[in-house]
Design an enzyme around this catalytic site. Structure first.
Site, PDB file in Angstrom:
ATOM      1  N   LYS A   1       0.837  -1.197   0.000  1.00 56.96           N
ATOM      2  CA  LYS A   1       0.000   0.000   0.000  1.00 56.96           C
ATOM      3  C   LYS A   1       0.872   1.247   0.000  1.00 56.96           C
ATOM      4  O   LYS A   1       2.012   1.204   0.454  1.00 56.96           O
ATOM      5  CB  LYS A   1      -0.849   0.018   1.288  1.00 56.96           C
ATOM      6  CG  LYS A   1      -1.992  -0.967   1.322  1.00 56.96           C
ATOM      7  CD  LYS A   1      -2.751  -0.844   2.641  1.00 56.96           C
ATOM      8  CE  LYS A   1      -3.873  -1.861   2.717  1.00 56.96           C
ATOM      9  NZ  LYS A   1      -4.957  -1.628   1.747  1.00 56.96           N
TER      10      LYS A   1
ATOM     11  N   ARG B   1     -10.050 -11.585   1.751  1.00 59.79           N
ATOM     12  CA  ARG B   1     -10.912 -12.604   1.142  1.00 59.79           C
ATOM     13  C   ARG B   1     -10.215 -13.961   1.095  1.00 59.79           C
ATOM     14  O   ARG B   1     -10.873 -14.996   1.102  1.00 59.79           O
ATOM     15  CB  ARG B   1     -11.365 -12.129  -0.247  1.00 59.79           C
ATOM     16  CG  ARG B   1     -10.253 -11.963  -1.239  1.00 59.79           C
ATOM     17  CD  ARG B   1     -10.683 -11.186  -2.475  1.00 59.79           C
ATOM     18  NE  ARG B   1     -10.783  -9.737  -2.212  1.00 59.79           N
ATOM     19  CZ  ARG B   1     -11.130  -8.847  -3.134  1.00 59.79           C
ATOM     20  NH1 ARG B   1     -11.432  -9.241  -4.352  1.00 59.79           N
ATOM     21  NH2 ARG B   1     -11.178  -7.568  -2.827  1.00 59.79           N
TER      22      ARG B   1
HETATM   23  N1  BES Z   1      -8.164  -3.887   4.420  1.00 58.95           N
HETATM   24  C1  BES Z   1      -8.268  -3.453   3.076  1.00 58.95           C
HETATM   25  C2  BES Z   1      -9.545  -2.665   2.799  1.00 58.95           C
HETATM   26  C3  BES Z   1      -9.706  -1.355   3.525  1.00 58.95           C
HETATM   27  C4  BES Z   1      -9.291  -0.185   2.953  1.00 58.95           C
HETATM   28  C5  BES Z   1     -10.317  -1.312   4.761  1.00 58.95           C
HETATM   29  C6  BES Z   1      -9.455   1.010   3.605  1.00 58.95           C
HETATM   30  C7  BES Z   1     -10.497  -0.113   5.423  1.00 58.95           C
HETATM   31  C8  BES Z   1     -10.074   1.042   4.840  1.00 58.95           C
HETATM   32  C9  BES Z   1      -8.241  -4.650   2.131  1.00 58.95           C
HETATM   33  O1  BES Z   1      -7.454  -5.714   2.539  1.00 58.95           O
HETATM   34  C10 BES Z   1      -7.688  -4.169   0.834  1.00 58.95           C
HETATM   35  O2  BES Z   1      -6.568  -3.768   0.809  1.00 58.95           O
HETATM   36  N2  BES Z   1      -8.504  -4.212  -0.215  1.00 58.95           N
HETATM   37  C11 BES Z   1      -8.091  -3.775  -1.491  1.00 58.95           C
HETATM   38  C12 BES Z   1      -8.592  -4.777  -2.507  1.00 58.95           C
HETATM   39  C13 BES Z   1      -8.057  -4.558  -3.888  1.00 58.95           C
HETATM   40  C14 BES Z   1      -6.564  -4.842  -3.915  1.00 58.95           C
HETATM   41  C15 BES Z   1      -8.789  -5.447  -4.849  1.00 58.95           C
HETATM   42  C16 BES Z   1      -8.692  -2.393  -1.732  1.00 58.95           C
HETATM   43  O3  BES Z   1      -9.797  -2.136  -1.266  1.00 58.95           O
HETATM   44  O4  BES Z   1      -8.025  -1.581  -2.334  1.00 58.95           O
HETATM   45 MN    MN Z   2      -5.459  -5.451   1.930  1.00 56.12          MN
END
Ligand code: BES
Ligand code: MN
Ligand code: ZN
Length: 493
Positions: free
Chosen positions: A273, A347
């Site tokens: 990230k 997931r």
């Molecule tokens: N934990 C995150 C989602 C999230 C983002 C929760 C901001 C709370 C606040 C999750 O694991 C994630 O990173 N999801 C990605 C999925 C994508 C790579 C398909 C996302 O939402 O960007």
């Molecule tokens: Mn994630």
């Protein structure tokens, strides 16, 4: 840190409190029963209402000095108009207790007129939510600078004795919420999978539940290649699959299963990230905290139902051993998954936990996960994303959310979305691209809970707040504890 809660008939002449809170709606009146309170303020209450300094708008507050003894301070809190009674009471009580903490009064008495069982419960939930604080990792101020935390709250209402059950339920929910918020607030280096497991063991001991904790070795034996693909990036830490069983229903009744995503930190892994705001990803275990908090409440209430709480917990890290985009893993269900973006780790964990949950032959499964940033784009911080193919169960969950003050909103799961998960190499790929990210995530999960009534809650936008919400500070909100509890209570009836 729990606070002492009680209920009492409103006898303002005999009341002895450092802070009396009056929750009032729009067009607030100085009723006859409040004349004693007016006297304690030296007439300031009557004057403030007459001059319309206070108008009862939602979240409006006005502080008034009180008497030297008896009612020593008065705080007016507005409940606005047109809101359901319980929601308005809960909100006002939360704000009131938060203000009491900021003032350092130590205790407060809360009056919102006549209450029924439900609104008394809401008042208690609010008082406890407003009094909650986390200061384990802050050096205390010097004694003379400290303000007393709120340690007790009294709900004032006519026929207080008849509200005992509502008060008791409120305390149980308040405690579950506080537990969930504390776990959520804990930094990632302190709240590890092991700590979640220990918390589950404590809940089990307190309430006579069965607890099972599986580590990496056990999960390997069960073939949980999807969950373990995430955990392999954190080889120094044992991932945990935690199972709590509350069996107070009829023996022949299938349980409700509550499942939570417990990522103690989510860096994104190899698909790392951006650095900005990455610290919020300590909240990536709020679904798990919601399950543990709800189990605490269910245990306290001794609900006559069978409930299994499951938590999948690990940390998503980039490392030499981490999973890579393009890897294919074999899940507990037997399905092969192509890993696309290692930041879609939740997931992968849930796929195996959901598939494992089927072993309990549940009547219904609800999972809660901070699963997608896309859910925040779709619904903001106001509603939890609710997804599932079983219309009746979805409605039951939406209704529980409505009743509990933790609202959800449904998103569709049509087959067109499922098509986005087709893989060139494996049975399924685990990311369907940016459009409809919340929906395709749920479609992925659905592949692993086939044949069981199931609802998915995406709490990415609702489980924690990056900003001070006025009634509560930035941090965990207590979502989805109340929704879970309300759902289970609905099934206990
Ligand atoms: N934990 C995150 C989602 C999230 C983002 C929760 C901001 C709370 C606040 C999750 O694991 C994630 O990173 N999801 C990605 C999925 C994508 C790579 C398909 C996302 O939402 O960007
Ligand atoms: Mn994630
Ligand atoms: Zn995550």
């Amino acid at each position: 840190m729990s606070i002492k809660i009680s209920a009492q008939n409103p006898d303002f002449a005999a009341l002895n409190t450092p802070l009396l809170v009056l929750a009032m709606g729009t067009k607030p009146q100085l009723t006859r029963e409040l004349s004693t309170v007016d006297k304690a303020t030296g007439g300031a209450l009557g004057r403030a209402l007459k001059a319309r300094d206070f108008r009862g708008a939602r979240d409006e507050v006005l502080f008034l000095g009180g008497a030297a003894s008896g009612i020593r301070r008065v705080l007016l809190v507005g409940t606005g108009k047109g809101e359901p009674r319980t929601d308005a009471v809960r909100r006002a009580a939360t704000l009131a207790a938060r203000r009491a903490g900021q003032l350092g009064t130590g205790a407060l008495a809360f009056y919102a007129g006549a209450l029924d069982g439900r609104s008394a419960e809401a008042a208690v939930v609010g008082l406890m939510a407003g009094a909650w604080h986390y200061d384990e990792v802050r050096t205390p101020l010097p004694k003379e600078e400290q303000r007393a935390p709120v340690t007790s709250g009294v709900v004032l209402a006519p026929r207080a004795a008849s509200l005992a059950r509502g008060i008791e339920a409120g305390v149980a929910i308040g405690e579950g919420q506080a537990l969930a918020r504390t776990l959520g607030m804990m930094p990632g280096n302190l709240c590890t999978p092991e700590v979640l497991a220990r918390t589950a063991r404590e809940i089990a001991r307190r309430h006579g539940m069965k607890v099972t904790v599986l580590g990496r070795a056990e999960m390997e034996k069960l073939g949980m290649g999807s969950f373990l693909a995430v955990a392999q990036g954190a080889p120094h830490e044992d991932p945990k699959l935690i199972v709590l069983e509350h069996r107070k229903g009829r023996k022949d009744r299938r349980p409700v299963a509550l499942v939570g995503k417990g990522l103690c930190f989510d860096s994104g892994g190899i698909s790392i990230k951006p650095a900005a705001s990455m610290e919020w990803m300590k909240y990536d275990m709020c679904g798990a905290a919601g399950v543990l908090g709800a189990m605490e409440t269910i245990g306290r209430l001794g609900l006559a139902v069978n409930v299994v709480g499951l938590v999948g917990s690990t940390t998503n890290m980039p490392s030499g051993t981490a999973m890579k985009p393009g890897d294919v893993v074999k899940s507990h269900s037997g399905k092969y998954i192509e890993i696309i973006n290692t930041d879609a780790e939740g997931r992968l964990v849930l796929a195996d936990v959901l598939s494992y949950a089927k072993g309990f032959k549940p009547a219904a499964v609800i999972d809660a996960a901070t699963l997608t940033g896309a859910c925040i784009i779709a619904l903001g911080h106001t509603a939890t994303g609710v997804l599932g193919a079983d219309d009746t169960l979805v409605q039951e969950v939406l209704d529980a959310g409505e009743r509990s003050g933790q609202r959800g909103w449904r998103l569709p799961m049509w087959d067109e979305y499922k098509a986005l998960l087709r893989s060139e190499v494996a049975d399924i790929k685990h990311v369907g691209g940016r459009p409809a990210g919340t929906i395709t995530a749920a479609c992925f999960l659905s592949e692993f809970i086939e044949g069981t009534p199931w609802v998915h809650l995406d709490v990415a936008g609702t489980a924690f707040s990056e900003t001070d919400l006025g009634i509560i500070p930035a941090g965990p909100t207590g979502v989805p504890v109340d929704l879970f509890v309300e759902f289970v209570r609905g099934r206990a009836r």
